[in-house]
Design a protein around this motif. Structure first.
Motif, mmCIF file in Angstrom:
data_model
loop_
_atom_site.group_PDB
_atom_site.id
_atom_site.type_symbol
_atom_site.label_atom_id
_atom_site.label_comp_id
_atom_site.label_asym_id
_atom_site.label_seq_id
_atom_site.Cartn_x
_atom_site.Cartn_y
_atom_site.Cartn_z
ATOM 1 N N VAL A 90 0.822 -1.217 0.000
ATOM 2 C CA VAL A 90 0.000 0.000 0.000
ATOM 3 C C VAL A 90 0.852 1.262 0.000
ATOM 4 N N ARG A 91 2.153 1.115 0.234
ATOM 5 C CA ARG A 91 3.050 2.267 0.209
ATOM 6 C C ARG A 91 3.902 2.323 -1.062
ATOM 7 N N ALA A 92 3.626 1.411 -1.977
ATOM 8 C CA ALA A 92 4.372 1.349 -3.228
ATOM 9 C C ALA A 92 3.417 1.557 -4.391
ATOM 10 N N ARG A 93 3.932 1.385 -5.587
ATOM 11 C CA ARG A 93 3.141 1.516 -6.810
ATOM 12 C C ARG A 93 3.790 0.629 -7.857
ATOM 13 N N PRO A 94 3.077 0.262 -8.914
ATOM 14 C CA PRO A 94 3.716 -0.503 -9.981
ATOM 15 C C PRO A 94 4.930 0.231 -10.531
ATOM 16 N N GLY A 95 6.037 -0.490 -10.659
ATOM 17 C CA GLY A 95 7.259 0.116 -11.174
ATOM 18 C C GLY A 95 8.116 0.807 -10.138
ATOM 19 N N ALA A 96 7.684 0.815 -8.887
ATOM 20 C CA ALA A 96 8.435 1.502 -7.832
ATOM 21 C C ALA A 96 9.794 0.836 -7.619
ATOM 22 N N VAL A 97 10.757 1.627 -7.141
ATOM 23 C CA VAL A 97 12.054 1.104 -6.741
ATOM 24 C C VAL A 97 11.907 0.545 -5.331
ATOM 25 N N VAL A 98 12.085 -0.760 -5.201
ATOM 26 C CA VAL A 98 11.884 -1.450 -3.927
ATOM 27 C C VAL A 98 13.155 -2.207 -3.574
ATOM 28 N N LEU A 99 13.500 -2.179 -2.296
ATOM 29 C CA LEU A 99 14.678 -2.878 -1.789
ATOM 30 C C LEU A 99 14.254 -3.842 -0.693
ATOM 31 N N VAL A 164 10.499 2.126 -1.292
ATOM 32 C CA VAL A 164 10.121 1.243 -0.192
ATOM 33 C C VAL A 164 11.278 0.300 0.104
ATOM 34 N N ILE A 165 11.672 0.241 1.372
ATOM 35 C CA ILE A 165 12.609 -0.771 1.850
ATOM 36 C C ILE A 165 11.838 -1.706 2.772
ATOM 37 N N VAL A 166 11.901 -3.004 2.514
ATOM 38 C CA VAL A 166 11.311 -3.991 3.420
ATOM 39 C C VAL A 166 12.430 -4.813 4.034
ATOM 40 N N ALA A 167 12.300 -5.124 5.305
ATOM 41 C CA ALA A 167 13.336 -5.893 5.988
ATOM 42 C C ALA A 167 12.702 -6.825 7.009
ATOM 43 N N HIS A 203 18.274 -4.249 13.330
ATOM 44 C CA HIS A 203 17.312 -3.175 13.071
ATOM 45 C C HIS A 203 17.976 -1.813 13.196
ATOM 46 N N ARG A 204 18.827 -1.660 14.179
ATOM 47 C CA ARG A 204 19.508 -0.368 14.359
ATOM 48 C C ARG A 204 20.390 -0.046 13.154
ATOM 49 N N ARG A 205 21.060 -1.053 12.622
ATOM 50 C CA ARG A 205 21.923 -0.837 11.470
ATOM 51 C C ARG A 205 21.097 -0.557 10.215
ATOM 52 N N VAL A 206 19.993 -1.268 10.056
ATOM 53 C CA VAL A 206 19.104 -1.024 8.920
ATOM 54 C C VAL A 206 18.575 0.406 8.976
ATOM 55 N N ALA A 207 18.131 0.816 10.149
ATOM 56 C CA ALA A 207 17.575 2.166 10.309
ATOM 57 C C ALA A 207 18.619 3.238 10.047
ATOM 58 N N ALA A 208 19.811 3.047 10.560
ATOM 59 C CA ALA A 208 20.854 4.063 10.432
ATOM 60 C C ALA A 208 21.209 4.338 8.978
ATOM 61 N N GLY A 209 21.179 3.305 8.143
ATOM 62 C CA GLY A 209 21.561 3.493 6.748
ATOM 63 C C GLY A 209 20.432 3.901 5.831
ATOM 64 N N GLY A 218 9.814 8.321 1.065
ATOM 65 C CA GLY A 218 9.899 6.868 1.020
ATOM 66 C C GLY A 218 9.834 6.253 2.408
ATOM 67 N N SER A 219 9.562 4.950 2.468
ATOM 68 C CA SER A 219 9.350 4.287 3.754
ATOM 69 C C SER A 219 10.208 3.038 3.910
ATOM 70 N N LEU A 220 10.660 2.840 5.135
ATOM 71 C CA LEU A 220 11.313 1.609 5.569
ATOM 72 C C LEU A 220 10.326 0.844 6.441
ATOM 73 N N LEU A 221 10.117 -0.443 6.143
ATOM 74 C CA LEU A 221 9.225 -1.278 6.938
ATOM 75 C C LEU A 221 10.013 -2.445 7.493
#
Length: 266
Positions: A90-99, A164-167, A203-209, A218-221
């Motif tokens: 719900v925070r992305a779209r078709p063709g979005a850059v996702v990690l 969007v970054i998912v982890a 999580h701390r390392r993911v958040a920091a970068g 953009g959002s990190l989840l």
């Protein structure tokens, strides 16, 4: 007298129940379908009774309606993580850059691509066995998999462009790993489980970068444990992201979302 067609199923169910398999009937049908004959079925049942993950024995996991290939030594996608995918979609779209960070088999990115009809998908994994597994899963949808530690192997061209970054990074406290079911602690890599003393180290390392790679807005989840959610949210806030806690009682899943402020807005 020959066995009835039901006999192999009944025998398999009994063997799995005796081994403590909660969903013995469902597992029995899957193993029967996977086996080429009685000898292979007996071996699959033996391995399942010994605690090997069902998905590894089958060679795949059904995740968000997508068949994800898995192999021995790779983290098996959990059904609760479908809630993480829902929140990301719900925070992305078709063709979005996702990690997809700590991608394991690549299940999260694959499910997002299926839901959105295609993405500019990138995934990172440190474990070489999981890297090969993710490559096989993501290549058909155009995803690229990088071997390395978190953001280190990413191309510089992605910096500031990821929407969007998912982890699903490890979040089990080190001392709690011994309390996990045998099929996880004995058959999945510790790297995919161990989140450090309080479960939040990665999580701390993911958040920091994240701010360096996220696009404005953009959002990190991050999937986390309920007991770690406050610390995960604090890590995101400390990195300059705006945190939001979302939970699903049905899925028993907790996700912390961190959004990069859009400095271009008035």
């Amino acid at each position: 007298m020959p066995h009835s067609p039901q006999a192999p199923l009944d025998e398999t169910v009994r063997a799995l129940r005796a081994a403590g398999c909660v969903f013995a009937e469902d597992e029995a049908r899957l193993l029967l379908a996977a086996a080429s004959g009685p000898d292979e079925l007996a071996e699959l049942v033996r391995r399942r009774a010994a605690g090997q993950p069902l998905e590894v024995l089958l060679g795949w996991a059904d995740f968000c309606g997508v068949r994800v290939a898995v192999r021995a030594g790779v983290f098996v996608p959990r059904q609760r993580s479908a809630f993480l995918v829902e929140q990301a979609v719900v925070r992305a779209r078709p063709g979005a850059v996702v990690l997809d960070l700590c991608c394991g088999s690549g299940a999260l990115g694959l499910a997002m691509a299926a839901a959105l009809g295609g993405l500019d998908l990138h995934a990172v994994e440190l474990d070489p066995v999981a890297v090969r597994c993710a490559e096989g899963n993501l290549a058909p949808v155009g995803g690229r998999v990088y071997a390395g530690d978190l953001y280190d192997p990413l191309p510089a061209a992605l910096r500031g462009r990821v929407e969007v970054i998912v982890a699903n990074a490890p979040y089990v406290p080190t001392e709690a790993i011994s309390l996990m079911p045998p099929e996880a602690r004995e058959h999945e890599p510790r790297l995919a489980l161990d989140g450090g003393p309080d479960g939040v180290d990665v999580h701390r390392r993911v958040a920091a970068g994240a701010p360096d790679w996220l696009a404005p807005g953009g959002s990190l989840l991050i999937e986390t444990g309920r007991s770690q959610a406050g610390q995960t949210a604090a890590a995101l806030a400390g990195a300059g992201l705006v945190p939001l806690l979302v939970e699903s009682e049905d899925a028993l899943c907790t996700v912390v979302v961190g959004t990069r402020p859009d400095e271009t807005l008035p």
